[in-house]
Motif scaffolding. Structure first.
Motif, PDB file in Angstrom:
ATOM      1  N   PRO A  67      79.773 -44.609  48.497  1.00  0.00           N
ATOM      2  CA  PRO A  67      79.516 -45.069  47.124  1.00  0.00           C
ATOM      3  C   PRO A  67      78.038 -45.334  46.897  1.00  0.00           C
ATOM      4  N   PHE A  68      77.567 -44.983  45.687  1.00  0.00           N
ATOM      5  CA  PHE A  68      76.187 -45.312  45.336  1.00  0.00           C
ATOM      6  C   PHE A  68      76.015 -45.297  43.828  1.00  0.00           C
ATOM      7  N   ASP A  69      75.321 -46.305  43.346  1.00  0.00           N
ATOM      8  CA  ASP A  69      75.002 -46.435  41.930  1.00  0.00           C
ATOM      9  C   ASP A  69      73.576 -45.927  41.723  1.00  0.00           C
ATOM     10  N   PHE A  70      73.434 -44.837  40.939  1.00  0.00           N
ATOM     11  CA  PHE A  70      72.133 -44.213  40.738  1.00  0.00           C
ATOM     12  C   PHE A  70      71.318 -44.860  39.625  1.00  0.00           C
ATOM     13  N   ILE A 114      71.142 -31.438  46.169  1.00  0.00           N
ATOM     14  CA  ILE A 114      69.683 -31.353  46.079  1.00  0.00           C
ATOM     15  C   ILE A 114      69.103 -31.344  47.490  1.00  0.00           C
ATOM     16  N   GLU A 115      68.240 -30.375  47.772  1.00  0.00           N
ATOM     17  CA  GLU A 115      67.661 -30.270  49.108  1.00  0.00           C
ATOM     18  C   GLU A 115      66.833 -31.512  49.437  1.00  0.00           C
ATOM     19  N   LEU A 116      67.058 -32.058  50.623  1.00  0.00           N
ATOM     20  CA  LEU A 116      66.350 -33.257  51.064  1.00  0.00           C
ATOM     21  C   LEU A 116      65.012 -32.898  51.699  1.00  0.00           C
ATOM     22  N   LYS A 165      68.102 -38.085  41.950  1.00  0.00           N
ATOM     23  CA  LYS A 165      68.555 -38.444  40.606  1.00  0.00           C
ATOM     24  C   LYS A 165      67.890 -37.573  39.546  1.00  0.00           C
ATOM     25  N   ASN A 166      66.573 -37.402  39.618  1.00  0.00           N
ATOM     26  CA  ASN A 166      65.856 -36.619  38.612  1.00  0.00           C
ATOM     27  C   ASN A 166      66.289 -35.160  38.619  1.00  0.00           C
TER      28      ASN A 166
END
Length: 436
Positions: free
Chosen positions: A218-221, A257-259, A290-291
């Protein structure tokens, strides 16, 4: 803010490989709150450093006054602990010296309002107070699993400076979550151990066709959450004998998204038989994900999905740290494809993690191992901090191989690299990773 619990490795966070960056203080403080011309914060510390697996857990809570730089004494704390939206503890405590210590025994479960019981003595104000004869012991299933724990703390105090009344603080602390998964890898079943130092793992799977591992949590962006998140750190552990997933390097994605390369680290030295691959995402990494997502989705997800993929080509130099975090070793070899019977030149540099400069006049021992047996070992000296060793593998010396560098600069510290030496042509397709 969310901090990691447990003793972690040091990681590198600059573009090249940067300076060591330590996580896992096991302590978190609230933002400063202004009250009656005082700047006050509350600190929560979970002890010991390996809190998540310790049999003697303790919670230390204190209030600190930045005005006079002293702990606030004669303090009463109302402590509410939440996990997954569930209220685990709701009780007042008193600490004359301002330092509240709660001993936690999760194995004793009693039935009452919250399945919690507090052993101690109440003072004249009806607050729980620790004495030598009656220590405060909180029992019940409070920390029987990992995740994010929210402490809502209300402070009342009366010290030499004045009164503090009903001032509320929020502190969030992460407790390590550990899960084990049995996954089919090629023709055999392999155990993966997955740790999250941020929040509970909601899903893990290994795709044996694509040779990729996937973790979800879980994560809130929201920006408010990202700005209060110190780091998201998870790790995947598997046996070094899992050749199908063993690779000199990996790349990863977060929600597609590539890290950055700096977000993934290989650890071959903490556990002799196992490899650990770490994801470490700092706030700027999370903002980047996020972006990029906002360009393609209308609504941001409520989880972060990490995918680990083995590299198909070797990218030199390989880098790793000693367990003490004092030394970094860079390793390359030539030719990239190691073929039995042909000479291989191993090239390496010893670096100081504080500035990444070569450590001159370094004595060390280089050892090459296969199947737990030493096939080469030599004490050497690196005048300029860099050196090389030539070695030729025989036709019988194929498969999983360890290059170990030990007693670096006489420190007793060591680190190692795992790789695969190609075997006979007919065995390559079934047992040797494609990068070989």
């Amino acid at each position: 803010m969310k901090l990691v619990l447990g003793v972690l490795l040091a990681f590198v966070v600059t573009i090249s490989f940067g300076a060591a960056f330590g996580h896992g203080a096991g302590i978190e403080a609230s933002p400063l709150i202004f009250t009656n011309d005082r700047e006050v914060k509350v600190t929560v510390e979970l002890l010991p450093s390996d809190f998540y697996k310790s049999d003697q857990k303790m919670i230390k809570i204190d209030a600190y006054d930045h005005t006079n730089r002293e702990t606030i004494t004669n303090a009463s704390f109302k402590v509410e602990i939440f996990n997954d939206g569930k209220l685990l503890l709701d009780e007042w405590f008193y600490a004359e010296d301002g330092v509240l210590i709660l001993e936690v025994d999760p194995d004793i479960i009693v039935t009452n309002r919250n399945n919690i019981e507090i052993f101690g003595e109440k003072n004249n104000f009806g607050l729980w107070e620790k004495t030598e004869e009656a220590p405060l012991i909180v029992t019940g299933p409070i920390f029987d699993e990992g995740g994010i724990f929210t402490f809502n703390i209300t402070l009342d105090a009366q010290d030499e400076i004045g009164n503090i009344s009903d001032v509320e603080f929020e502190v969030q602390v992460s407790v390590t979550d550990v899960s084990y998964f049995q996954e089919d890898v090629g023709s055999k079943e392999t155990e993966f151990r997955v740790k999250s130092y941020y929040d509970k793992i909601s899903n893990f799977e290994y795709d044996s066709k694509e040779n990729i591992a996937k973790i979800s949590l879980p994560f809130d962006f929201s920006e408010s959450n990202i700005s209060h998140t110190n780091v998201i750190h998870t790790e995947i552990m598997f046996s070094k004998n899992t050749l199908e997933f063993l690779s000199p390097n990996y790349f990863g994605t977060g929600n597609g998204i590539e890290l950055f390369k700096s977000s993934i680290f290989i650890d071959d030295y903490s556990e002799e038989e196992n490899r650990i691959v770490h994801f470490v995402l700092l706030p700027d990494h999370l903002r980047h994900i996020k972006n990029q997502m906002k360009k393609t989705v209308d609504e941001l997800p409520n989880s972060i999905d990490l995918v680990l993929t083995k590299g198909k080509e070797i990218e030199f130099p390989l880098r790793t740290l000693t367990l003490s975090e004092e030394y970094q070793v860079d390793l390359s070899w030539d030719p990239k494809v190691i073929i039995p019977g042909e000479k291989v030149k191993f090239i390496y540099t010893f670096r100081d993690t504080t500035d990444l400069g070569p450590i001159r006049d370094s004595d060390y021992t280089m050892t090459i191992l296969q199947n737990g047996q030493t096939i080469f070992s030599e004490d050497r000296f690196a005048k300029i901090g860099a050196d090389f060793t030539d070695f030729t593998f025989t036709e019988e010396q194929t498969g999983l191989t360890i290059a170990r560098f030990s007693n670096i600069s006489g420190s007793g510290q060591q680190t190692e690299f795992a790789f695969v030496v190609g075997g006979q042509t007919e065995t390559k397709s079934s047992s040797v990773p494609e990068w070989v």
